[in-house]
Design an enzyme around this catalytic site. Structure first.
Site, mmCIF file in Angstrom:
data_model
loop_
_atom_site.group_PDB
_atom_site.id
_atom_site.type_symbol
_atom_site.label_atom_id
_atom_site.label_comp_id
_atom_site.label_asym_id
_atom_site.label_seq_id
_atom_site.Cartn_x
_atom_site.Cartn_y
_atom_site.Cartn_z
ATOM 1 C CG HIS A 232 4.894 7.549 79.524
ATOM 2 N ND1 HIS A 232 4.270 7.139 78.359
ATOM 3 C CD2 HIS A 232 5.066 8.891 79.399
ATOM 4 C CE1 HIS A 232 4.072 8.199 77.576
ATOM 5 N NE2 HIS A 232 4.541 9.263 78.192
ATOM 6 C CG ASP B 38 7.853 13.356 84.566
ATOM 7 O OD1 ASP B 38 7.359 14.339 83.978
ATOM 8 O OD2 ASP B 38 7.196 12.321 84.827
HETATM 9 N N1 NVA Z 1 4.638 11.823 85.034
HETATM 10 C C1 NVA Z 1 3.928 12.664 84.113
HETATM 11 C C2 NVA Z 1 4.359 12.389 82.708
HETATM 12 C C3 NVA Z 1 3.749 13.270 81.670
HETATM 13 C C4 NVA Z 1 4.182 12.898 80.302
HETATM 14 C C5 NVA Z 1 2.432 12.475 84.280
HETATM 15 O O1 NVA Z 1 1.995 11.325 84.440
HETATM 16 O O2 NVA Z 1 1.696 13.467 84.271
HETATM 17 N N1 CP Z 2 5.920 13.005 77.316
HETATM 18 C C1 CP Z 2 4.604 12.883 77.070
HETATM 19 O O1 CP Z 2 4.010 11.805 77.158
HETATM 20 O O2 CP Z 2 4.015 14.053 76.690
HETATM 21 P P1 CP Z 2 2.447 14.281 76.502
HETATM 22 O O3 CP Z 2 1.807 14.210 77.845
HETATM 23 O O4 CP Z 2 2.354 15.631 75.861
HETATM 24 O O5 CP Z 2 1.912 13.196 75.591
#
Ligand code: NVA
Ligand code: CP
Length: 307
Positions: free
Chosen positions: A133, A226
């Site tokens: 990310h 997270d």
């Molecule tokens: N680790 C989480 C981040 C969400 C922004 C996911 O991948 O769902």
């Molecule tokens: N942090 C983040 O990526 O949030 P969303 O899943 O809402 O885009």
């Protein structure tokens, strides 16, 4: 006068796709955009958003960032396009990149994102995959920089799953020479390939992976967490919730960090799982500043990619 310049890499699929100089530069540019010290337009350009997973922040911050630059956005998902009916990535990528000037894609497999990038004639941005990310990492480090002025002697402790957010944080920390510690239950460590990649970027032993949460938090300037179960892992939620018992950022844990420590969370948050409401709402939380920073870093990134 700081001006956006073209990045060496066509795409932003991993935080390590950009050079260290470019990373520092994007953070500086984001600060300028945030302070409204920079007026830069990319009129008539169109950002295509392809989201195979849910999103609040990434979607809206990209839309607003693009609109602040004078461009527009189109938003696609599997239900409103032919993607859900099985159209091949190589066909979708060629067609959409003939309409749009840049694509931001949120999907599951990193290899699917790479496939989009291979067939797209325009830059592709990773808006989250199971592996990385990187846009989040830009916002995280901008927030840390705003707090501490620079990255010297800063220790960031990520408490939780060795997931996509942790991976980009680890790589970005290696690039900037910041000590990153990941505290997770046994079996939830970040992938070995990410650890090796980080060590190749920076061999100064600044990455610490541990199951000892107390050790990881002691002396930390930043506590970051997270969700325990990422999107796509819903079936494992019960097992993960029990395995992550003891890995909640609460007031007691926060008191073991440095006195000036701040708290980050990429959001969405599950209160009383990975973090307590008390900590989210405490004066040490920079979580909503961090969320706002998504927009500023992405404005800077788009400005550079659309040069
Ligand atoms: N680790 C989480 C981040 C969400 C922004 C996911 O991948 O769902
Ligand atoms: N942090 C983040 O990526 O949030 P969303 O899943 O809402 O885009």
């Amino acid at each position: 006068m700081l001006k956006p310049y073209k990045l060496l890499s066509k795409n932003f699929l991993s935080i390590s796709d950009i050079s260290i100089d470019e990373l520092v530069y994007i953070l500086d540019l984001a600060k300028k955009f945030k302070k409204k010290e920079l007026n830069f337009e990319i009129k008539d350009k169109v950002l295509g958003l392809i989201f195979d997973k849910s999103s609040t922040r990434t979607r809206v911050s990209f839309q607003v960032a693009m609109s602040r630059l004078g461009g527009t956005t189109i938003d696609l998902n599997p239900n409103t396009s032919q993607i859900g009916r099985g159209e091949l990535i190589k066909d979708t990528a060629r067609v959409l990149s003939s309409y749009c000037d840049v694509l931001a894609i949120r999907t599951f497999k990193q290899s699917d994102l790479e496939d989009y990038a291979k067939w797209s004639t325009k830059p592709v941005i990773n808006a989250l995959t199971d592996i990385e990310h990187p846009c989040q990492a830009l916002a995280d480090f901008l927030t840390v920089k705003e707090e501490f002025g620079d990255f010297k002697d800063v220790v960031i402790t990520f408490v939780g799953d060795g997931n996509n957010v942790a991976n980009s944080l680890i790589l970005c920390g290696s690039m900037l020479g910041v000590e990153v510690r990941v505290a997770c239950p046994k079996g939830y460590e970040p992938k070995n390939s990410i650890i090796q990649k980080a060590k190749k970027i920076n061999d100064k032993n600044i990455l610490k992976i541990t199951n000892d949460i107390e050790f990881a938090v002691s002396g930390a300037n930043v506590l970051y967490t997270d969700v325990w179960s990422s999107m796509g892992e819903e079936n494992n939620k019960g097992k993960k919730d029990s395995n992550f018992n003891g890995f909640t950022i609460n007031k007691k844990l926060l008191n073991k960090a440095r006195e000036d420590a701040i708290v980050l969370h990429c959001l969405p948050a599950y209160r009383d799982k990975e973090i307590t409401d008390e900590v989210i709402e405490s004066e040490k939380s920079r979580i909503f500043q961090q969320a706002e920073n998504r927009m500023h870093v992405q404005q800077a990134l788009l400005a550079c990619l659309l040069q």
